[in-house]
Write a protein that holds these residues in place. Structure first.
Motif, PDB file in Angstrom:
ATOM      1  N   UNK A  64     -66.826  29.660  90.250  1.00  0.00           N
ATOM      2  CA  UNK A  64     -67.995  30.769  89.625  1.00  0.00           C
ATOM      3  C   UNK A  64     -67.464  32.367  89.877  1.00  0.00           C
ATOM      4  N   UNK A  65     -66.460  32.755  90.980  1.00  0.00           N
ATOM      5  CA  UNK A  65     -66.088  34.155  91.184  1.00  0.00           C
ATOM      6  C   UNK A  65     -65.401  34.441  89.861  1.00  0.00           C
ATOM      7  N   UNK A  66     -64.446  33.556  89.835  1.00  0.00           N
ATOM      8  CA  UNK A  66     -63.795  33.842  88.532  1.00  0.00           C
ATOM      9  C   UNK A  66     -64.369  33.650  87.063  1.00  0.00           C
ATOM     10  N   UNK A  67     -65.584  33.046  87.043  1.00  0.00           N
ATOM     11  CA  UNK A  67     -66.156  33.209  85.774  1.00  0.00           C
ATOM     12  C   UNK A  67     -66.974  34.908  85.556  1.00  0.00           C
ATOM     13  N   UNK A 100     -74.001  33.805  93.909  1.00  0.00           N
ATOM     14  CA  UNK A 100     -72.419  33.731  93.794  1.00  0.00           C
ATOM     15  C   UNK A 100     -71.833  33.717  95.085  1.00  0.00           C
ATOM     16  N   UNK A 101     -72.285  35.012  95.802  1.00  0.00           N
ATOM     17  CA  UNK A 101     -71.632  35.104  97.293  1.00  0.00           C
ATOM     18  C   UNK A 101     -72.153  33.917  98.126  1.00  0.00           C
ATOM     19  N   UNK A 102     -73.382  33.429  97.802  1.00  0.00           N
ATOM     20  CA  UNK A 102     -74.008  32.328  98.660  1.00  0.00           C
ATOM     21  C   UNK A 102     -72.916  31.043  98.470  1.00  0.00           C
ATOM     22  N   UNK A 103     -72.612  30.735  97.132  1.00  0.00           N
ATOM     23  CA  UNK A 103     -71.807  29.708  96.950  1.00  0.00           C
ATOM     24  C   UNK A 103     -70.292  29.771  97.482  1.00  0.00           C
ATOM     25  N   UNK A 104     -69.733  31.336  97.425  1.00  0.00           N
ATOM     26  CA  UNK A 104     -68.535  31.430  98.073  1.00  0.00           C
ATOM     27  C   UNK A 104     -68.367  31.139  99.552  1.00  0.00           C
ATOM     28  N   UNK A 108     -66.656  37.830  82.951  1.00  0.00           N
ATOM     29  CA  UNK A 108     -67.547  38.354  82.233  1.00  0.00           C
ATOM     30  C   UNK A 108     -68.533  37.270  81.586  1.00  0.00           C
ATOM     31  N   UNK A 109     -68.074  35.792  82.077  1.00  0.00           N
ATOM     32  CA  UNK A 109     -68.670  34.791  81.271  1.00  0.00           C
ATOM     33  C   UNK A 109     -70.123  34.458  82.353  1.00  0.00           C
ATOM     34  N   UNK A 110     -70.247  34.815  83.450  1.00  0.00           N
ATOM     35  CA  UNK A 110     -71.280  34.465  84.159  1.00  0.00           C
ATOM     36  C   UNK A 110     -71.677  36.081  84.619  1.00  0.00           C
ATOM     37  N   UNK A 111     -72.927  36.347  84.600  1.00  0.00           N
ATOM     38  CA  UNK A 111     -73.430  37.517  85.144  1.00  0.00           C
ATOM     39  C   UNK A 111     -73.482  37.463  86.783  1.00  0.00           C
ATOM     40  N   UNK A 112     -73.508  38.899  87.423  1.00  0.00           N
ATOM     41  CA  UNK A 112     -73.498  38.804  88.823  1.00  0.00           C
ATOM     42  C   UNK A 112     -75.093  38.939  88.955  1.00  0.00           C
ATOM     43  N   UNK A 159     -66.252  26.781  76.464  1.00  0.00           N
ATOM     44  CA  UNK A 159     -64.911  26.590  76.022  1.00  0.00           C
ATOM     45  C   UNK A 159     -63.922  26.554  77.106  1.00  0.00           C
ATOM     46  N   UNK A 160     -64.305  27.423  77.773  1.00  0.00           N
ATOM     47  CA  UNK A 160     -63.426  27.758  79.256  1.00  0.00           C
ATOM     48  C   UNK A 160     -63.796  26.498  80.103  1.00  0.00           C
ATOM     49  N   UNK A 161     -64.636  25.988  80.406  1.00  0.00           N
ATOM     50  CA  UNK A 161     -65.129  24.820  81.221  1.00  0.00           C
ATOM     51  C   UNK A 161     -64.707  23.467  80.735  1.00  0.00           C
TER      52      UNK A 161
END
Length: 268
Positions: free
Chosen positions: A216-219, A14-18, A223-227, A204-206
């Motif tokens: 991704x950070x918002x997801x 996630x951090x890498x994507x950001x 709580x829809x994507x685990x860290x 549903x959200x996507x």
């Protein structure tokens, strides 16, 4: 045991994507704590209901491996891709998060055979070239694998985003043979959670995010994507998994070099 920092967590996908950076070609990323790591698999409702209620994966009489490998995935997004967010078919309509102790997870990796690449020690590439594709080739490769009594097979497949698009780096899949799956179920799984609702809410959200404003950070915040943090493994495990080989190939690919023969069919 895995190298787990007790202070600041290691860099994450996630951090890498950001930061708009690319993770190494082969890197294990997972949800884990000091004691356990989480892997995913999808099953039918009959198997999942019994497993969650009893905290025993084989509680249902419908749980049977036959001659097929059982493929577990530390990557949440890869599980979403393979199961179609749990909507793919009735055999994968319930996604289970399975917690394993670090020592047991690493023992699987140490016993692994890498099912990808044409220069890795013990590669299956020779079988692929020898038997080819198609139904007959697939059956011939299966029989040869069974004859070799492989207990664990590892495959590095393209990682997926929460929208299940293919990414440039790889995600690990771990195939447990029928000869070992009984012990895995009895001794290595220490917790079972049904996370199907999370997968379906994510979809549903996507689906409602037509302009793709939800990142991704918002997801993760929802709580829809685990860290999923980088899961460091000892040097001997890196060698078994061909992780440094993967990094070399990733550099070639990004620089326009040849990686012919690196792609293999993705496994369930």
């Amino acid at each position: 045991m895995a190298t787990i920092s007790s202070t600041a967590p290691p860099p994450t996908a996630v951090a890498a994507a950001a930061a708009n950076t690319t993770p190494p070609a082969r890197q294990i990323r997972a949800l884990y704590d000091d004691d356990t790591i989480t892997v995913y698999q999808a099953y039918s409702s009959t198997i999942a209901d019994a497993a969650v209620a009893s905290q025993r994966l084989n509680a249902s009489p419908d749980f049977a491996t036959g001659t097929r490998m059982t493929w577990i995935k530390p990557s949440w997004c890869w599980m979403l891709y393979r199961s179609g967010y749990s909507y793919k078919d009735s055999r994968q309509e319930r996604i289970l998060a399975l917690r394993m102790r670090h020592a047991d997870f690493l023992s699987l990796l140490r016993d692994a055979h890498v099912n990808e690449g044409d220069r890795l020690p013990g590669s299956c590439k020779e079988r692929w070239v020898k038997h080819g594709g198609g139904a007959e080739g697939k059956e011939a490769r299966r029989k040869e694998r069974v004859a070799e009594w492989r207990k664990v097979t590892v495959q590095w497949d393209p990682e997926r985003s929460p929208r299940i698009g293919k990414l440039a780096h790889r995600s690990i899949q771990i195939g447990i043979s029928p000869a070992l799956v009984g012990r895995w179920v009895r001794e290595m799984i220490v917790g079972i959670e049904d996370v199907t609702d999370r997968a379906r809410e994510l979809k549903r959200v996507l689906d409602g995010d037509e302009r793709k404003k939800v990142g991704v950070e918002e997801l993760v915040k929802r709580g829809l994507v685990p860290l999923e943090r980088v899961y460091e493994v000892p040097e001997d495990v890196r060698r078994v998994l061909g992780m440094d080989f993967g990094e070399e190939e990733g550099v070639k690919k990004r620089s326009g070099g040849s990686t012919k023969g690196d792609e293999m069919p993705e496994q369930d």
